[in-house]
Design a protein around this motif. Structure first.
Motif, PDB file in Angstrom:
ATOM      1  N   LEU A   1     -12.665  13.839  -6.171  1.00  9.85           N
ATOM      2  CA  LEU A   1     -13.228  13.626  -4.842  1.00  9.85           C
ATOM      3  C   LEU A   1     -13.688  12.171  -4.687  1.00  9.85           C
ATOM      4  O   LEU A   1     -14.477  11.677  -5.488  1.00  9.85           O
ATOM      5  CB  LEU A   1     -14.409  14.591  -4.638  1.00  9.85           C
ATOM      6  CG  LEU A   1     -14.757  14.909  -3.194  1.00  9.85           C
ATOM      7  CD1 LEU A   1     -13.584  15.594  -2.492  1.00  9.85           C
ATOM      8  CD2 LEU A   1     -15.980  15.808  -3.147  1.00  9.85           C
ATOM      9  N   GLY A   2     -13.153  11.491  -3.680  1.00 11.97           N
ATOM     10  CA  GLY A   2     -13.566  10.103  -3.426  1.00 11.97           C
ATOM     11  C   GLY A   2     -12.828   9.077  -4.273  1.00 11.97           C
ATOM     12  O   GLY A   2     -12.946   7.874  -4.038  1.00 11.97           O
ATOM     13  N   GLY A   3     -12.047   9.524  -5.289  1.00 16.84           N
ATOM     14  CA  GLY A   3     -11.319   8.577  -6.142  1.00 16.84           C
ATOM     15  C   GLY A   3     -10.038   8.112  -5.469  1.00 16.84           C
ATOM     16  O   GLY A   3      -9.603   8.661  -4.467  1.00 16.84           O
ATOM     17  N   CYS A   4      -9.439   7.053  -6.033  1.00 14.51           N
ATOM     18  CA  CYS A   4      -8.189   6.562  -5.449  1.00 14.51           C
ATOM     19  C   CYS A   4      -7.008   7.008  -6.323  1.00 14.51           C
ATOM     20  O   CYS A   4      -7.167   7.301  -7.505  1.00 14.51           O
ATOM     21  CB  CYS A   4      -8.204   5.047  -5.301  1.00 14.51           C
ATOM     22  SG  CYS A   4      -8.320   4.188  -6.865  1.00 14.51           S
ATOM     23  N   SER A   5      -5.821   7.011  -5.716  1.00 14.85           N
ATOM     24  CA  SER A   5      -4.620   7.488  -6.405  1.00 14.85           C
ATOM     25  C   SER A   5      -4.076   6.393  -7.326  1.00 14.85           C
ATOM     26  O   SER A   5      -3.827   5.269  -6.882  1.00 14.85           O
ATOM     27  CB  SER A   5      -3.579   7.860  -5.341  1.00 14.85           C
ATOM     28  OG  SER A   5      -2.391   8.247  -5.959  1.00 14.85           O
ATOM     29  N   VAL A   6      -3.922   6.721  -8.614  1.00 19.01           N
ATOM     30  CA  VAL A   6      -3.396   5.747  -9.596  1.00 19.01           C
ATOM     31  C   VAL A   6      -2.114   6.310 -10.196  1.00 19.01           C
ATOM     32  O   VAL A   6      -2.095   7.458 -10.648  1.00 19.01           O
ATOM     33  CB  VAL A   6      -4.435   5.496 -10.727  1.00 19.01           C
ATOM     34  CG1 VAL A   6      -3.864   4.549 -11.773  1.00 19.01           C
ATOM     35  CG2 VAL A   6      -5.720   4.949 -10.151  1.00 19.01           C
ATOM     36  N   PRO A   7      -1.012   5.524 -10.189  1.00 19.74           N
ATOM     37  CA  PRO A   7       0.258   6.053 -10.723  1.00 19.74           C
ATOM     38  C   PRO A   7       0.139   6.510 -12.178  1.00 19.74           C
ATOM     39  O   PRO A   7      -0.572   5.898 -12.981  1.00 19.74           O
ATOM     40  CB  PRO A   7       1.218   4.858 -10.599  1.00 19.74           C
ATOM     41  CG  PRO A   7       0.643   4.014  -9.516  1.00 19.74           C
ATOM     42  CD  PRO A   7      -0.846   4.173  -9.626  1.00 19.74           C
ATOM     43  N   LEU A   8       0.829   7.613 -12.477  1.00 20.19           N
ATOM     44  CA  LEU A   8       0.883   8.155 -13.838  1.00 20.19           C
ATOM     45  C   LEU A   8       1.900   7.327 -14.619  1.00 20.19           C
ATOM     46  O   LEU A   8       3.061   7.220 -14.215  1.00 20.19           O
ATOM     47  CB  LEU A   8       1.341   9.610 -13.753  1.00 20.19           C
ATOM     48  CG  LEU A   8       1.333  10.448 -15.025  1.00 20.19           C
ATOM     49  CD1 LEU A   8      -0.089  10.712 -15.479  1.00 20.19           C
ATOM     50  CD2 LEU A   8       2.030  11.786 -14.765  1.00 20.19           C
TER      51      LEU A   8
ATOM     52  N   VAL B   1      -0.968  16.425 -18.531  1.00 22.31           N
ATOM     53  CA  VAL B   1      -1.726  16.461 -17.268  1.00 22.31           C
ATOM     54  C   VAL B   1      -1.204  17.663 -16.477  1.00 22.31           C
ATOM     55  O   VAL B   1       0.017  17.833 -16.366  1.00 22.31           O
ATOM     56  CB  VAL B   1      -1.481  15.163 -16.457  1.00 22.31           C
ATOM     57  CG1 VAL B   1      -2.162  15.243 -15.086  1.00 22.31           C
ATOM     58  CG2 VAL B   1      -1.976  13.953 -17.228  1.00 22.31           C
ATOM     59  N   PRO B   2      -2.085  18.512 -15.945  1.00 25.05           N
ATOM     60  CA  PRO B   2      -1.582  19.675 -15.176  1.00 25.05           C
ATOM     61  C   PRO B   2      -0.764  19.197 -13.969  1.00 25.05           C
ATOM     62  O   PRO B   2      -1.264  18.394 -13.169  1.00 25.05           O
ATOM     63  CB  PRO B   2      -2.850  20.403 -14.726  1.00 25.05           C
ATOM     64  CG  PRO B   2      -3.956  19.832 -15.555  1.00 25.05           C
ATOM     65  CD  PRO B   2      -3.553  18.464 -15.984  1.00 25.05           C
ATOM     66  N   PRO B   3       0.485  19.671 -13.816  1.00 24.69           N
ATOM     67  CA  PRO B   3       1.295  19.221 -12.677  1.00 24.69           C
ATOM     68  C   PRO B   3       0.868  19.919 -11.388  1.00 24.69           C
ATOM     69  O   PRO B   3       0.354  21.034 -11.423  1.00 24.69           O
ATOM     70  CB  PRO B   3       2.725  19.645 -13.050  1.00 24.69           C
ATOM     71  CG  PRO B   3       2.564  20.758 -14.020  1.00 24.69           C
ATOM     72  CD  PRO B   3       1.224  20.606 -14.683  1.00 24.69           C
ATOM     73  N   PRO B   4       1.071  19.263 -10.234  1.00 20.30           N
ATOM     74  CA  PRO B   4       0.838  19.979  -8.970  1.00 20.30           C
ATOM     75  C   PRO B   4       1.860  21.106  -8.835  1.00 20.30           C
ATOM     76  O   PRO B   4       2.944  21.045  -9.433  1.00 20.30           O
ATOM     77  CB  PRO B   4       1.074  18.900  -7.899  1.00 20.30           C
ATOM     78  CG  PRO B   4       1.873  17.837  -8.575  1.00 20.30           C
ATOM     79  CD  PRO B   4       1.543  17.894 -10.036  1.00 20.30           C
TER      80      PRO B   4
ATOM     81  N   ARG C   1      -3.764  14.138  -9.302  1.00 17.54           N
ATOM     82  CA  ARG C   1      -4.629  14.302  -8.117  1.00 17.54           C
ATOM     83  C   ARG C   1      -5.963  13.592  -8.363  1.00 17.54           C
ATOM     84  O   ARG C   1      -6.637  13.865  -9.362  1.00 17.54           O
ATOM     85  CB  ARG C   1      -4.887  15.793  -7.878  1.00 17.54           C
ATOM     86  CG  ARG C   1      -3.679  16.493  -7.306  1.00 17.54           C
ATOM     87  CD  ARG C   1      -4.082  17.348  -6.088  1.00 17.54           C
ATOM     88  NE  ARG C   1      -2.875  17.788  -5.379  1.00 17.54           N
ATOM     89  CZ  ARG C   1      -2.207  18.886  -5.706  1.00 17.54           C
ATOM     90  NH1 ARG C   1      -2.615  19.632  -6.703  1.00 17.54           N
ATOM     91  NH2 ARG C   1      -1.134  19.234  -5.012  1.00 17.54           N
ATOM     92  N   PRO C   2      -6.370  12.665  -7.465  1.00 21.12           N
ATOM     93  CA  PRO C   2      -7.652  11.976  -7.686  1.00 21.12           C
ATOM     94  C   PRO C   2      -8.826  12.932  -7.478  1.00 21.12           C
ATOM     95  O   PRO C   2      -8.729  13.886  -6.704  1.00 21.12           O
ATOM     96  CB  PRO C   2      -7.647  10.877  -6.611  1.00 21.12           C
ATOM     97  CG  PRO C   2      -6.699  11.349  -5.559  1.00 21.12           C
ATOM     98  CD  PRO C   2      -5.696  12.245  -6.236  1.00 21.12           C
TER      99      PRO C   2
ATOM    100  N   GLU D   1       0.822  -1.213   0.000  1.00 16.75           N
ATOM    101  CA  GLU D   1       0.000   0.000   0.000  1.00 16.75           C
ATOM    102  C   GLU D   1       0.856   1.263   0.000  1.00 16.75           C
ATOM    103  O   GLU D   1       0.591   2.229   0.720  1.00 16.75           O
ATOM    104  CB  GLU D   1      -0.971  -0.003   1.195  1.00 16.75           C
ATOM    105  CG  GLU D   1      -1.983  -1.123   1.082  1.00 16.75           C
ATOM    106  CD  GLU D   1      -3.038  -1.064   2.172  1.00 16.75           C
ATOM    107  OE1 GLU D   1      -2.946  -0.178   3.036  1.00 16.75           O
ATOM    108  OE2 GLU D   1      -3.945  -1.901   2.141  1.00 16.75           O
ATOM    109  N   ALA D   2       1.921   1.219  -0.818  1.00 18.10           N
ATOM    110  CA  ALA D   2       2.812   2.385  -0.922  1.00 18.10           C
ATOM    111  C   ALA D   2       2.688   3.023  -2.302  1.00 18.10           C
ATOM    112  O   ALA D   2       3.670   3.417  -2.911  1.00 18.10           O
ATOM    113  CB  ALA D   2       4.251   1.949  -0.650  1.00 18.10           C
ATOM    114  N   GLU D   3       1.426   3.085  -2.819  1.00 12.06           N
ATOM    115  CA  GLU D   3       1.244   3.680  -4.158  1.00 12.06           C
ATOM    116  C   GLU D   3       1.605   5.162  -4.179  1.00 12.06           C
ATOM    117  O   GLU D   3       1.838   5.732  -5.239  1.00 12.06           O
ATOM    118  CB  GLU D   3      -0.177   3.444  -4.705  1.00 12.06           C
ATOM    119  CG  GLU D   3      -1.290   3.999  -3.853  1.00 12.06           C
ATOM    120  CD  GLU D   3      -1.794   2.971  -2.833  1.00 12.06           C
ATOM    121  OE1 GLU D   3      -2.807   3.252  -2.192  1.00 12.06           O
ATOM    122  OE2 GLU D   3      -1.186   1.899  -2.689  1.00 12.06           O
ATOM    123  N   SER D   4       1.673   5.802  -2.993  1.00  8.24           N
ATOM    124  CA  SER D   4       2.077   7.207  -2.958  1.00  8.24           C
ATOM    125  C   SER D   4       3.564   7.372  -3.304  1.00  8.24           C
ATOM    126  O   SER D   4       4.056   8.483  -3.417  1.00  8.24           O
ATOM    127  CB  SER D   4       1.813   7.802  -1.575  1.00  8.24           C
ATOM    128  OG  SER D   4       2.690   7.203  -0.620  1.00  8.24           O
TER     129      SER D   4
END
Length: 678
Positions: free
Chosen positions: A383-390, A444-447, A380-381, A371-374
């Motif tokens: 609202l309520g979505g999960c984080s998926v690697p680019l 994709v817009p970067p943070p 950015r997911p 569970e280290a997908e971060s």
């Protein structure tokens, strides 16, 4: 402005005669003459006003400092930077995004502040020019700040190349010195990989441009920036189209000359040389070990047993996987070890890693299981979505890229690098793939924390904690770190994408503060249409002898005859005995004064226009001039000796020549490289 005489002297009329005649006139004549006088007066007044409108100076002071000032030129809508007292032109900046045609004369809305000028084009943009604190006593700086007043305004300031040679900025595919000969469409000012995008910018760039007139242009890191280069015309800084109205800001500094304008304080990392890249069998860990032992034996046999054997990323991954298996075995009391570094002594080992991981690799799958997908970059997911690697491509594989904004991800990655370095007994670690913005590549817009080149900057800062035996493939605001920078691969040919690009790249890296770089391997590492060329190999070898590190991809016994092998030995010895002491000496000067180690000819001739465009010579410090041959089949060349009043001695012949002169058709046989000592 000039003043015009109100009357022309057409000949002297005696005053007494004029007065007497007037007195004797009758009243009607007096009236007529009076009317005529008024008419003449009106005509002259209108003439003077018209003349002033037509003839007044097309330049008006906007902001005046002690050593120079900024003016507005009406005709082409341009800001001019002039040096005082003589008014020498330092830079011409054509202004885009506002109506250039005859704007009203500058009305200063900041007139109450003597060090600032403000003006607004009411529906387009606002300009603010301010005097800023200078970095050195003889330098004067002006802040230029444009603010768009509508969201669709694209701000664009273009710096003229007429009578100015420009340096710095971005590396380009076929590197030029100066930048005037380069060409590039407007694109994000972000580091890139030439193998992915040859038309993009390269891995080493800084928001810093230096002009031969003694001007520097520096753009802050938080300004979203596009750059375009128009060959021999201009380079342009602009804000991205289609985004919310973005301000454009930069700092203009003017110094007495180009050498005085440039300063960069930095650090010195040590490095063993030469580097021998491993290209042997790579199918399994056992084959790689056998191949490394075989290469080490071969080098010893040829009396080339010093330096570093460099493994690429694939071989490093294969050995690391074998180590993972053997560490499981060691837990079961099995004593076999992945790799024994003593097998190649006295040579040392260098390994290669990257921030990319194949999505099919056990490493990536383990990170998802834990569970280290971060650990990986992801959009950015919602609202309520999960984080998926680019996902992105790296060396032909679908990969995820390390998230450098996550402390946990960086700690895990650095711990893994340290463990691999220890287990494989590696003296050096090379990190590839540090360049580029994965979000921009995928549209994709970067943070905010990863806009522009912040990925490269953050990764470099983290890697610097591994110590000064670390090599990185890119640089952006990281030249102060004790890292070596790996230069981009070059083609095995004589073009600017090959041998002719080496010296411009050296000067570019050094000017931007990256003095410790590893040039591409002797002979180039990208295949060309021509078969192996011993002459190209020798001329390349002669240049890298005088650079921080010598690197080889093709060993001399595979490319050439025995005499080239002997020459390679001599060059390695010359590098160790002559060049390394110079680098250590000038790295101290770099640290204390901020002068680059590898300097262009204009460093000693900062006012000679001939020196501004020399791209096939370089200085080490200010005491050694290297002037190699970069043309196929040539055994002579013209050599510019900089510094009027200096004397230069040819190290090959001990002949002495005057500085500030050109040696025509100077002899340099295939085994010779012209090197002069001041």
């Amino acid at each position: 402005g000039r003043t015009m005489p109100l009357t022309r002297h057409t000949g002297q009329m005696p005053e007494a005669t004029w007065t007497l005649s007037f007195r004797e006139m009758t009243e009607p004549w007096k009236g007529a003459v009076g009317c005529l006088g008024v008419a003449v007066f009106f005509a002259m007044t209108i003439g003077i006003i018209s003349w002033q409108a037509l003839e007044q100076s097309p330049e008006e002071w906007v902001l005046r400092g002690r050593a120079g000032g900024v003016l507005w030129e009406r005709r082409r809508g341009a800001l001019l930077l002039r040096a005082l007292p003589a008014g020498r032109m330092v830079a011409v900046i054509a202004v885009g995004g506002v109506p250039a045609a005859e704007p009203p004369p500058p009305r200063d809305s900041c007139w109450h502040d003597g060090g600032t000028f403000c003006y607004a084009w009411e529906e387009d943009a606002e300009l603010r020019v301010s005097l800023e604190p200078p970095p050195a006593p003889a330098t004067e700086c002006y802040g230029v700040h444009w603010t768009p007043l509508r969201p669709d305004v694209v701000l664009k300031d273009c710096f003229s190349m007429a009578n100015v040679s420009w340096y710095g900025g971005a590396s380009v595919h076929s590197q030029r010195w100066p930048l005037n000969d380069a060409e590039s469409l407007a694109q994000p000012f972000v580091s890139g990989d030439f193998s992915k995008n040859p038309a993009g910018y390269g891995p080493v760039l800084e928001r810093y441009f230096l002009g031969s007139t003694g001007v520097t242009v520096t753009v802050p890191p938080d300004v979203p920036l596009f750059l375009s280069l128009e060959t021999n015309r201009q380079f342009c800084l602009e804000t991205p189209a289609g985004r919310a109205a973005e301000p454009l800001r930069y700092l203009l500094c003017v110094s007495p000359d180009v050498a005085a304008a440039h300063r960069h304080p930095r650090l010195f990392p040590p490095r063993r040389s030469p580097i021998w890249r491993y290209h042997g069998p790579a199918g399994s860990a056992a084959k790689i070990k056998r191949g490394l032992r075989s290469l080490a034996k071969r080098l010893k046999r040829h009396r080339l047993q010093e330096g570093v054997l460099a493994l690429g990323e694939h071989c490093t991954t294969t050995l690391a996987a074998a180590d993972h298996v053997s560490s499981e075995r060691r837990r079961r009391r099995d004593s076999t070890r992945a790799w024994d570094p003593s097998l190649i002594e006295p040579l040392q080992l260098s390994i290669t890693l990257s921030p990319y991981t194949s999505i099919a690799s056990p490493l990536f799958l383990r990170s998802l299981r834990d569970e280290a997908e971060s650990y990986w970059l992801s959009p950015r997911p919602r609202l309520g979505g999960c984080s998926v690697p680019l996902l992105t491509r790296w060396k032909g594989r679908l990969c995820a890229r390390l998230n450098v904004t996550s402390e946990a991800a960086l700690s895990w990655y650095l711990a893994r690098a340290r463990r691999l370095r220890q287990v494989l007994g590696a003296a050096y670690v090379v990190f590839e793939g540090a360049e580029g913005n994965t979000f921009l590549e995928q549209d994709v817009p970067p943070p905010t924390e990863l806009e522009g080149d912040r990925y490269t900057t953050a990764l470099a800062a983290a890697l610097a904690t591994l110590g000064n035996a670390t090599v990185i493939s890119a640089g952006a605001r990281s030249s102060h770190l004790p890292l070596f920078v790996q230069m981009s691969p070059l083609r095995s040919d004589w073009s600017h994408a090959g041998l002719k690009g080496v010296i411009p790249s050296v000067l570019h890296h050094s000017l931007l503060g990256y003095n410790f770089f590893i040039p591409d391997a002797v002979g180039g590492s990208l295949a060309s249409d021509t078969p192996r060329d011993p002459e190209l190999y020798v001329r390349w070898l002669q240049i890298v002898t005088f650079l921080p590190v010598m690197a080889f991809s093709t060993p001399p016994w595979l490319c050439c005859d025995a005499w080239v092998l002997n020459l390679t030995r001599q060059c390695i010895q010359r590098h160790r005995d002559f060049v390394v002491p110079l680098l250590i000496k000038y790295s101290k000067e770099w640290l204390s004064l901020g002068y680059p180690i590898f300097r262009p000819a204009w460093w000693l001739s900062p006012t000679d226009p001939t020196a501004f465009t020399i791209e096939d010579e370089f200085l080490i410090g200010d005491e050694v001039l290297v002037a190699p041959i970069t043309e196929k089949g040539q055994t002579w060349r013209d050599i510019y000796l900089p510094g009027e009043g200096l004397l230069w001695m040819d190290t090959n012949t001990a002949r002495v020549f005057d500085g500030g002169t050109v040696l025509r058709n100077y002899s340099a046989g295939l085994t010779e490289v012209p090197v002069f000592i001041k």
